[in-house]
Design a protein around this motif. Structure first.
Motif, mmCIF file in Angstrom:
data_model
loop_
_atom_site.group_PDB
_atom_site.id
_atom_site.type_symbol
_atom_site.label_atom_id
_atom_site.label_comp_id
_atom_site.label_asym_id
_atom_site.label_seq_id
_atom_site.Cartn_x
_atom_site.Cartn_y
_atom_site.Cartn_z
ATOM 1 N N ALA A 40 0.854 -1.197 0.000
ATOM 2 C CA ALA A 40 0.000 0.000 0.000
ATOM 3 C C ALA A 40 0.887 1.242 0.000
ATOM 4 N N HIS A 41 0.448 2.268 -0.716
ATOM 5 C CA HIS A 41 1.221 3.511 -0.837
ATOM 6 C C HIS A 41 0.554 4.628 -0.054
ATOM 7 N N ARG A 42 1.319 5.735 0.090
ATOM 8 C CA ARG A 42 0.675 6.986 0.516
ATOM 9 C C ARG A 42 0.327 7.744 -0.748
ATOM 10 N N SER A 47 5.711 5.604 -2.926
ATOM 11 C CA SER A 47 5.823 5.692 -1.461
ATOM 12 C C SER A 47 5.351 4.391 -0.825
ATOM 13 N N VAL A 48 5.586 4.260 0.472
ATOM 14 C CA VAL A 48 5.161 3.063 1.203
ATOM 15 C C VAL A 48 4.368 3.519 2.418
ATOM 16 N N ALA A 49 3.131 3.044 2.520
ATOM 17 C CA ALA A 49 2.308 3.418 3.677
ATOM 18 C C ALA A 49 2.851 2.719 4.916
ATOM 19 N N PRO A 50 3.009 3.467 6.008
ATOM 20 C CA PRO A 50 3.494 2.820 7.225
ATOM 21 C C PRO A 50 2.444 1.870 7.801
ATOM 22 N N GLY A 51 2.874 1.015 8.696
ATOM 23 C CA GLY A 51 1.930 0.151 9.407
ATOM 24 C C GLY A 51 1.689 -1.195 8.738
ATOM 25 N N GLN A 52 2.375 -1.472 7.602
ATOM 26 C CA GLN A 52 2.202 -2.781 6.962
ATOM 27 C C GLN A 52 3.216 -3.741 7.570
ATOM 28 N N PRO A 53 2.758 -4.920 8.009
ATOM 29 C CA PRO A 53 3.721 -5.834 8.628
ATOM 30 C C PRO A 53 4.688 -6.401 7.590
ATOM 31 N N PHE A 54 5.925 -6.598 7.994
ATOM 32 C CA PHE A 54 6.876 -7.296 7.123
ATOM 33 C C PHE A 54 6.913 -8.740 7.614
ATOM 34 N N VAL A 120 8.619 0.202 -5.482
ATOM 35 C CA VAL A 120 8.579 1.387 -4.616
ATOM 36 C C VAL A 120 9.987 1.943 -4.432
ATOM 37 N N ASP A 121 10.046 3.139 -3.857
ATOM 38 C CA ASP A 121 11.299 3.764 -3.446
ATOM 39 C C ASP A 121 11.890 2.921 -2.306
ATOM 40 N N HIS A 128 9.767 2.667 6.340
ATOM 41 C CA HIS A 128 8.396 2.426 6.818
ATOM 42 C C HIS A 128 7.963 0.966 6.859
ATOM 43 N N TRP A 129 8.803 0.047 6.367
ATOM 44 C CA TRP A 129 8.324 -1.332 6.235
ATOM 45 C C TRP A 129 9.330 -2.370 6.756
ATOM 46 N N ILE A 130 10.587 -2.196 6.383
ATOM 47 C CA ILE A 130 11.602 -3.191 6.771
ATOM 48 C C ILE A 130 11.977 -2.974 8.235
ATOM 49 N N PRO A 131 11.882 -4.014 9.067
ATOM 50 C CA PRO A 131 12.190 -3.813 10.491
ATOM 51 C C PRO A 131 13.678 -3.545 10.740
#
Ligand SMILES: C[S@@+](CC[C@H](N)C(=O)[O-])C[C@H]1O[C@@H](n2cnc3c(N)ncnc32)[C@H](O)[C@@H]1O
Length: 254
Positions: A40-42, A47-54, A120-121, A128-131
Motif C-alpha cells: 500500500a502507498h501513501r 511511497s510506502v504506507a506505514p503500518g504494513q507488517p513485514f 517502490v522507493d 516504513h516497512w523493513i524492520p
C-alpha cells in the motif's frame, strides 16, 4: 493519532514514462501477481504506507537470511545472485515498472522462487516497512550518479540513507555498493568511511580481517556484467566496489 511521516521531497530517481514494450507487457501480465508484492502507498505511487507488517513467512513461506537490492534495474544482478543463493530471501526495490517487467522475465525463466520485487522507493521501504536489525545484505549497484553539484542531494548514498541502512542491517550484516563514476565512488567513501555504524571492511585499520589498505573491495564474483557496468568499462572508467559492515557490537536501533 499516529502522525504520517513527511513525504520524501528529494528522491534518487526521476519519474519516467511507464510505457512498456510488448515483451515487458507480457512479462508484467504473466508474472507480476506471483513476484511483485502489493504494497500500500501513501500519496505517491512510489511511497510506502506505514503500518504494513513485514512477514517473511507470508511472503516467501519461510524465514531465511534477507538480502535486499535497491534499484534492481532490469534484474540481471538480482537474477544471478538470487539464483546462486537459493537459501536467501531476496527482495528487489525498483521504481521503474518497465525495468521490473524485464526483471520478471529473468526470474520467471529461471523459476527463482526466492525473489520478490516491490515497485517502490527502496528508501521509503526501509523507513516504513523493513524492520530494524533484520537484513543480512543490501546491494546498491550502479546507482544513478546525479553528476551536477546541485543534484548531489539526490544521490542515494547520503548520510541519512546510510544511517537508515545501518539501522536495518543486523549486526554483522553488510552493504555492498558499486559505481563506475569516480566522483561518486569518492563521494561514497566520504559519506561512509567516517561512520561508526558502518565499517569499511577493506580499509586498513578496520577491525575486520579482509583488509586492503586502499579501501576498495574486489569485484564480487556473483555480480554479472550489467549494461551499466559495461558502459562504464567501454568509456574507460574504473569500476569501484565497496563493502561496509554493521559492527557486531553496534548500537541497537529503534
Ligand atoms: C543506473 S540504474 C542501475 C540498475 C542496476 N542496479 C544495474 O546495475 O543494472 C539505477 C536504477 O535504480 C532505480 N532507482 C533509483 N533510486 C531508487 C530508489 N530509491 N528505489 C528504488 N529504485 C531506485 C532507477 O529506477 C534505476 O532503474
Amino acid at each position: 493519532m499516529t502522525q504520517t511521516p513527511a513525504r520524501r521531497d528529494v528522491v534518487s530517481f526521476v519519474r519516467r514514462s511507464t510505457r512498456m514494450n510488448a515483451s515487458q507487457q507480457r512479462n508484467w501480465e504473466a508474472h507480476q501477481a506471483r513476484w511483485v508484492l502489493p504494497l500500500a502507498h501513501r500519496e505517491l505511487s512510489t511511497s510506502v504506507a506505514p503500518g504494513q507488517p513485514f512477514d517473511a513467512e507470508a511472503i516467501w513461506g519461510r524465514t531465511a537470511p534477507l538480502w535486499l537490492e535497491i534499484g534492481t534495474g532490469n534484474g540481471e544482478a538480482c537474477a544471478a545472485i538470487a539464483g546462486r543463493h537459493p537459501e536467501v530471501n531476496y527482495l528487489g526495490f525498483e521504481v521503474f515498472r518497465p525495468a521490473v517487467a524485464s526483471a520478471l522475465g529473468l526470474v520467471a525463466r529461471e523459476g527463482l522462487t526466492n525473489v520478490r520485487f516491490a515497485e517502490v522507493d527502496g528508501v521509503e521501504a526501509l523507513a516504513h516497512w523493513i524492520p530494524a536489525d533484520s537484513v543480512d545484505r543490501i546491494f546498491t549497484f550502479f546507482p544513478d550518479p546525479w553528476h551536477k553539484a546541485r543534484h548531489h542531494k539526490r544521490r542515494l548514498v547520503n548520510p541519512a540513507t546510510a544511517a537508515l541502512i545501518a539501522s536495518r542491517l543486523r549486526p554483522g550484516g553488510s552493504w555492498h555498493l558499486a559505481t563506475d563514476w569516480p566522483d561518486y565512488a569518492e563521494h561514497m567513501r566520504e559519506v561512509l568511511d567516517g561512520r561508526t555504524d558502518l565499517v569499511n571492511v577493506h580499509l586498513n585499520g578496520s577491525a575486520h580481517r579482509d583488509v586492503d589498505p586502499d579501501g576498495w573491495a574486489p569485484r564480487p564474483e556473483a555480480r554479472p556484467l550489467t549494461r551499466f557496468e559495461q558502459r562504464g568499462l567501454a568509456a574507460g572508467r574504473v569500476i569501484r566496489d565497496l563493502v561496509y559492515v554493521r559492527p557486531a557490537a553496534g548500537p541497537a536501533h529503534a
